[in-house]
Design a protein around this motif. Structure first.
Motif, mmCIF file in Angstrom:
data_model
loop_
_atom_site.group_PDB
_atom_site.id
_atom_site.type_symbol
_atom_site.label_atom_id
_atom_site.label_comp_id
_atom_site.label_asym_id
_atom_site.label_seq_id
_atom_site.Cartn_x
_atom_site.Cartn_y
_atom_site.Cartn_z
ATOM 1 N N GLY A 234 34.717 53.499 55.996
ATOM 2 C CA GLY A 234 33.574 52.460 55.573
ATOM 3 C C GLY A 234 34.077 52.083 53.836
ATOM 4 O O GLY A 234 33.707 51.308 53.695
ATOM 5 N N ALA A 235 35.230 52.646 53.570
ATOM 6 C CA ALA A 235 35.864 52.218 52.086
ATOM 7 C C ALA A 235 36.448 50.147 52.614
ATOM 8 O O ALA A 235 36.905 50.427 53.301
ATOM 9 C CB ALA A 235 36.801 53.355 51.828
ATOM 10 N N PRO A 236 36.700 50.272 51.215
ATOM 11 C CA PRO A 236 37.363 48.429 51.109
ATOM 12 C C PRO A 236 38.220 48.671 51.646
ATOM 13 O O PRO A 236 39.328 50.248 51.097
ATOM 14 C CB PRO A 236 36.763 48.296 50.069
ATOM 15 N N VAL A 237 39.699 47.824 52.745
ATOM 16 C CA VAL A 237 40.782 48.529 53.322
ATOM 17 C C VAL A 237 42.048 47.361 52.635
ATOM 18 O O VAL A 237 41.573 46.345 53.091
ATOM 19 C CB VAL A 237 40.412 49.205 54.595
ATOM 20 N N LEU A 238 42.654 47.357 52.314
ATOM 21 C CA LEU A 238 43.388 46.829 51.742
ATOM 22 C C LEU A 238 44.641 46.685 52.592
ATOM 23 O O LEU A 238 44.940 47.548 53.640
ATOM 24 C CB LEU A 238 44.836 47.170 50.559
ATOM 25 N N VAL B 298 45.140 41.257 51.733
ATOM 26 C CA VAL B 298 43.516 41.373 51.801
ATOM 27 C C VAL B 298 43.129 42.451 52.151
ATOM 28 O O VAL B 298 43.243 43.406 52.291
ATOM 29 C CB VAL B 298 43.465 39.748 53.067
ATOM 30 N N LEU B 299 41.917 42.403 50.671
ATOM 31 C CA LEU B 299 40.123 43.688 51.326
ATOM 32 C C LEU B 299 39.725 43.523 52.244
ATOM 33 O O LEU B 299 38.752 42.416 51.938
ATOM 34 C CB LEU B 299 40.099 43.744 49.378
ATOM 35 N N VAL B 300 38.914 43.937 52.873
ATOM 36 C CA VAL B 300 38.626 43.741 54.322
ATOM 37 C C VAL B 300 37.340 45.063 53.612
ATOM 38 O O VAL B 300 37.163 46.184 53.786
ATOM 39 C CB VAL B 300 39.033 44.301 55.294
ATOM 40 N N LEU B 301 35.863 44.364 53.603
ATOM 41 C CA LEU B 301 34.933 45.142 53.205
ATOM 42 C C LEU B 301 33.912 45.329 54.278
ATOM 43 O O LEU B 301 34.328 44.827 55.187
ATOM 44 C CB LEU B 301 34.048 43.920 52.445
#
Length: 457
Positions: A82-86, A94-97
């Motif tokens: 569930g961490a933000p993923v680059l 793009v950083l996916v939340l």
């Protein structure tokens, strides 16, 4: 979202923490990034960011393409806790939340820090609305947004010109129930006339030429500035459309959006009519929202009966019908991805990210996330009648916070009013494509293929 992260979130509130063992940004691997591009970002580009391409939409509906994207996002969330993923996107990282606390932060950040005018968005929308709010930032953006808020009355469920808009809807909706069937072309013609009358007054009602110019500009915006040879022609077309706007606005009635915009105090660079392109884009998008809502009501007779009871009260509020429209937008959002760019250093999941970071919330995925949304793939309008449902961060058909769409309330007013006119004195007794109310609803619907059968009530 893993169970442990959900528990942490409930106890830690908005605190951002790294997943165990992480020491820096979580990055998608090459294969993961390729899968994300192939199933999420590339299909969105092919479909069209501004003007949906009908043949592509039909193809995506046939293969249920959104299910591929959802599977990719579920796998990414599970793999990284569930961490933000680059992720390497089509035009850069793009950083996916995914984490609820990160979504809460996304909606809480001021627009000056988390800006709506992301580069990718600007490449397309500057063709269509170069002086619009979404392509602006800083003080100028705040001036333009203030006019937007005043014109659209985004803080009120009933617009100050509600009575006039209701009258327009009643007049233009008469043609929708003259036959036993209702289809896309009929609804498009009626909503087009409604949108032009709401924007400019009765004189613009039949201006199909203007609509054609705007459609051409939107098709150009889909290419996000990649077709350089079109730039000069697009600028000329924009100037021609803007001149037509100004002509109509000069003597528009007081209730028209253009007249309301011109009545607002404005600085030299504000361009109060610059947002009209966006208003018309949004209003023209109502046709799909209305048809999908009516199709869902055709498949859910009990909800249709509740809507009829709503209409019988005679008031403009129509809370049940509004809830049906909101649920339709949850299932089939007009904007499935919310994209912002940071204007300062920010912290996501305990990791610092520099200014200029693109941040993405796949809100279409979150709104149908069965791990967090009860009956996520079913049509349950009642959820929108619960207290504070409109503030639920799991569901954001009009976004939240400083980036919230100021036209959301006006959109709900018009769509529910048009639905009410179709249902008044009629029942929807069948619809295509077929929808099974007892099974998960498809990820997308080919709006142009919708056919509804009407019967006297």
């Amino acid at each position: 979202m893993t169970e442990s992260r959900t528990e942490n979130e409930n106890t830690a509130g908005n605190a951002a923490t790294l997943p165990p063992g992480a020491s820096g940004p979580v990055r998608a691997g090459r294969a993961e990034a390729l899968r994300f591009a192939a199933t999420h970002t590339l299909p969105a580009f092919v479909r069209g960011f501004v003007n949906a391409r009908p043949r592509v939409v039909a193809a995506y509906a046939a293969i249920n393409q959104p299910a591929w994207s959802a599977a990719t996002l579920r796998a990414m969330r599970a793999r990284h806790g569930g961490a933000p993923v680059l992720v390497r996107g089509l035009s850069g990282p793009v950083l996916v939340l995914f984490y609820e606390a990160d979504l809460r932060q996304f909606f809480a950040e001021p627009v000056r820090t988390l800006s709506l005018d992301a580069p990718d968005k600007n490449k397309g929308l500057t063709v269509l609305e170069p002086t619009g709010v979404i392509c602006s930032h800083g003080e100028l953006r705040e001036e333009r947004r203030k006019i937007n808020d005043e014109v659209l009355a985004g803080d009120r469920p009933l617009h100050p010109a509600c009575a006039q808009y209701q009258g327009i809807v009643e007049e233009e909706s008469l043609a929708l129930t003259r036959r036993a069937t209702l289809d896309f072309s009929q609804m498009k013609q009626a909503t087009g006339r409604i949108s032009r009358r709401v924007a400019f007054g009765d004189r613009a009602a039949g201006d199909e030429e203007l609509t054609g110019w705007l459609s051409e500009l939107r098709d150009a915006a889909n290419w996000m500035g990649l077709v350089k040879s079109r730039n000069k022609a697009d600028r000329a077309l924009y100037a021609k459309a803007t001149a037509r706007f100004e002509e109509y606005a000069a003597d528009a009635p007081g209730h028209a959006l253009a007249a309301r915009a011109l009545s607002c105090p404005a600085g030299a660079d504000t361009d109060p009519l610059g947002q009209v392109h966006h208003w018309l884009l949004a209003l023209d998008g109502l046709v799909g929202v209305i048809l999908r809502t009516l199709l869902l009501l055709a498949a859910h007779p009990a909800e249709q009966e509740a809507a009829h009871a709503d209409i019988a009260t005679g008031g403009p509020e129509l809370p049940r019908l509004r809830a049906c429209v909101q649920e339709s937008l949850r299932l089939y959002p007009l904007v499935p991805d919310l994209v912002r760019v940071t204007r300062a250093e920010t912290v996501w999941g305990g990791v610092r990210h520099p200014a200029g970071t693109s941040v993405l919330v796949p809100i279409g995925f979150h709104q149908r996330d069965s791990a967090r949304v009860p009956a996520a793939d079913l049509f349950v309008p009642g959820r929108w009648l619960e207290a504070d449902a409109d503030r639920d961060l799991r569901m954001a058909p009009f976004s939240h916070g400083g980036g919230r769409c100021p036209g959301g309330q006006l959109g709900l007013l018009l769509t529910s009013a048009i639905c009410a006119q179709v249902l008044r004195g009629h029942r929807i007794v069948g619809g295509r494509p077929a929808v099974d109310p007892h099974r998960p609803l498809p990820g997308t619907v080919d709006t142009a293929a919708i056919r509804l059968r009407l019967a006297p009530r």
